[in-house]
Design a protein around this motif. Structure first.
Motif, PDB file in Angstrom:
ATOM      1  N   GLU A 100       1.081  -1.219  -0.163  1.00 19.58           N
ATOM      2  CA  GLU A 100      -0.257   0.252   0.047  1.00 19.58           C
ATOM      3  C   GLU A 100       0.775   1.372   0.062  1.00 19.58           C
ATOM      4  O   GLU A 100       0.299   2.127  -0.780  1.00 19.58           O
ATOM      5  N   GLY A 101       2.261   1.503   0.387  1.00 15.05           N
ATOM      6  CA  GLY A 101       2.778   2.243   0.830  1.00 15.05           C
ATOM      7  C   GLY A 101       3.477   2.752  -0.817  1.00 15.05           C
ATOM      8  O   GLY A 101       4.008   3.602   0.008  1.00 15.05           O
ATOM      9  N   ARG A 113       7.620  10.223   4.758  1.00 16.42           N
ATOM     10  CA  ARG A 113       6.753   8.888   3.941  1.00 16.42           C
ATOM     11  C   ARG A 113       5.992   7.775   4.983  1.00 16.42           C
ATOM     12  O   ARG A 113       4.326   7.697   4.298  1.00 16.42           O
ATOM     13  N   TYR A 147       6.267   8.076   8.206  1.00 15.74           N
ATOM     14  CA  TYR A 147       5.177   8.437   9.014  1.00 15.74           C
ATOM     15  C   TYR A 147       4.135   9.040   9.121  1.00 15.74           C
ATOM     16  O   TYR A 147       2.492   8.819   9.592  1.00 15.74           O
ATOM     17  N   LYS A 148       3.432   9.489   7.363  1.00 15.58           N
ATOM     18  CA  LYS A 148       2.439   9.950   7.318  1.00 15.58           C
ATOM     19  C   LYS A 148       1.727   8.787   6.583  1.00 15.58           C
ATOM     20  O   LYS A 148       0.324   8.603   7.417  1.00 15.58           O
ATOM     21  N   PHE A 149       2.251   7.229   6.179  1.00 14.81           N
ATOM     22  CA  PHE A 149       1.651   6.179   6.001  1.00 14.81           C
ATOM     23  C   PHE A 149       0.963   5.865   7.890  1.00 14.81           C
ATOM     24  O   PHE A 149       0.133   5.230   7.846  1.00 14.81           O
ATOM     25  N   HIS A 150       1.843   6.061   8.608  1.00 17.30           N
ATOM     26  CA  HIS A 150       1.670   4.841   9.533  1.00 17.30           C
ATOM     27  C   HIS A 150       0.292   6.018  10.486  1.00 17.30           C
ATOM     28  O   HIS A 150      -1.092   5.180  10.559  1.00 17.30           O
ATOM     29  N   SER A 151       0.670   7.632  10.118  1.00 18.05           N
ATOM     30  CA  SER A 151      -0.460   7.628  10.717  1.00 18.05           C
ATOM     31  C   SER A 151      -1.970   7.990   9.840  1.00 18.05           C
ATOM     32  O   SER A 151      -3.109   7.900  10.973  1.00 18.05           O
ATOM     33  N   GLU A 152      -1.806   7.784   8.634  1.00 19.54           N
ATOM     34  CA  GLU A 152      -3.521   7.599   8.174  1.00 19.54           C
ATOM     35  C   GLU A 152      -3.774   6.255   7.865  1.00 19.54           C
ATOM     36  O   GLU A 152      -5.051   5.946   7.724  1.00 19.54           O
ATOM     37  N   ASN A 153      -3.193   5.307   8.582  1.00 18.65           N
ATOM     38  CA  ASN A 153      -3.347   3.977   8.202  1.00 18.65           C
ATOM     39  C   ASN A 153      -3.425   3.092   9.735  1.00 18.65           C
ATOM     40  O   ASN A 153      -3.640   2.020   9.870  1.00 18.65           O
ATOM     41  N   SER A 154      -3.941   4.068  10.497  1.00 19.42           N
ATOM     42  CA  SER A 154      -3.348   3.536  12.237  1.00 19.42           C
ATOM     43  C   SER A 154      -4.634   2.565  12.192  1.00 19.42           C
ATOM     44  O   SER A 154      -4.240   1.362  13.077  1.00 19.42           O
ATOM     45  N   ASN A 206      -5.908   0.142  10.487  1.00 16.78           N
ATOM     46  CA  ASN A 206      -5.793  -0.798   9.519  1.00 16.78           C
ATOM     47  C   ASN A 206      -5.178  -1.891  10.063  1.00 16.78           C
ATOM     48  O   ASN A 206      -3.507  -2.236   9.831  1.00 16.78           O
TER      49      ASN A 206
END
Length: 185
Positions: free
Chosen positions: A32-33, A86, A88-95, A97
């Motif tokens: 996904e990332g 990138r 960090y943003k992925f972790h934040s937006e998908n926490s 899931n």
């Protein structure tokens, strides 16, 4: 079909596995990332294909590392996740899931086990600490779960209303969990 360079494929697989571990990402999270397919990542990790330059570039850009590091013999040491925008943003937006993150996937497995097996077991009729619960699971069900993962799963089950808990120390550090009774609700 090009011939697989097994030496390079092994190095690349090892580097990507390390990156995923350091960033707490499953194959689904990395896919996904990076906007790569899980099939592609799986083939790379299992050394069934040579990584393409495009795939290597996407992975390198996501982790903000030079692309040549993916082919290196030297282990890659990532900065803290908070310092890789990138990731960090992925972790934040998908926490939320759970399939994207190794730690949450493990927690989900533990929570499912507790819901399906342990909530039916009289062991939890009385309050037990997470360490005692993990030990009981290991002894009685022959499953080894990390105590911290068990504690997180118990916390989530408490928040979901499946368990009640008591803080006997008053320090909010050691909790005793038990099956929620009707009068607890």
């Amino acid at each position: 079909m090009s011939k697989i360079d097994f030496i390079t494929a092994k190095k690349v697989a090892k580097q990507i596995e390390s990156l995923m571990q350091q960033a707490d990402l499953t194959i689904y999270g990395l896919a996904e990332g990076t906007n790569l397919s899980t099939h592609t990542i799986n083939r790379i990790l299992k050394q069934r294909t040579n990584i393409s330059s495009g795939s290597a570039k996407k992975i390198a850009e996501f982790f903000e590392i030079p692309v040549d590091k993916i082919f290196s013999d030297s282990p890659i040491k990532l900065k803290k996740i908070e310092h890789i925008p990138r990731v960090y943003k992925f972790h934040s937006e998908n926490s939320g899931n759970h399939i994207f993150f190794i730690s949450k996937a493990k927690e989900g497995k533990v929570a499912t086990f507790i819901r399906e097996k342990l909530l039916q077991d009289p062991f939890l009729n009385e309050g037990k600490r997470s360490r005692d619960i993990a030990d009981y699971i290991k002894k009685s069900y022959k499953k080894s779960f990390d105590t911290k993962v068990v504690a997180k799963a118990l916390e989530r089950l408490y928040r979901d209303g499946a368990l009640s808990r008591e803080d006997k120390t008053g320090k909010n550090s050691v909790f005793y969990y038990r099956i929620r009774r009707t009068k607890d609700r």
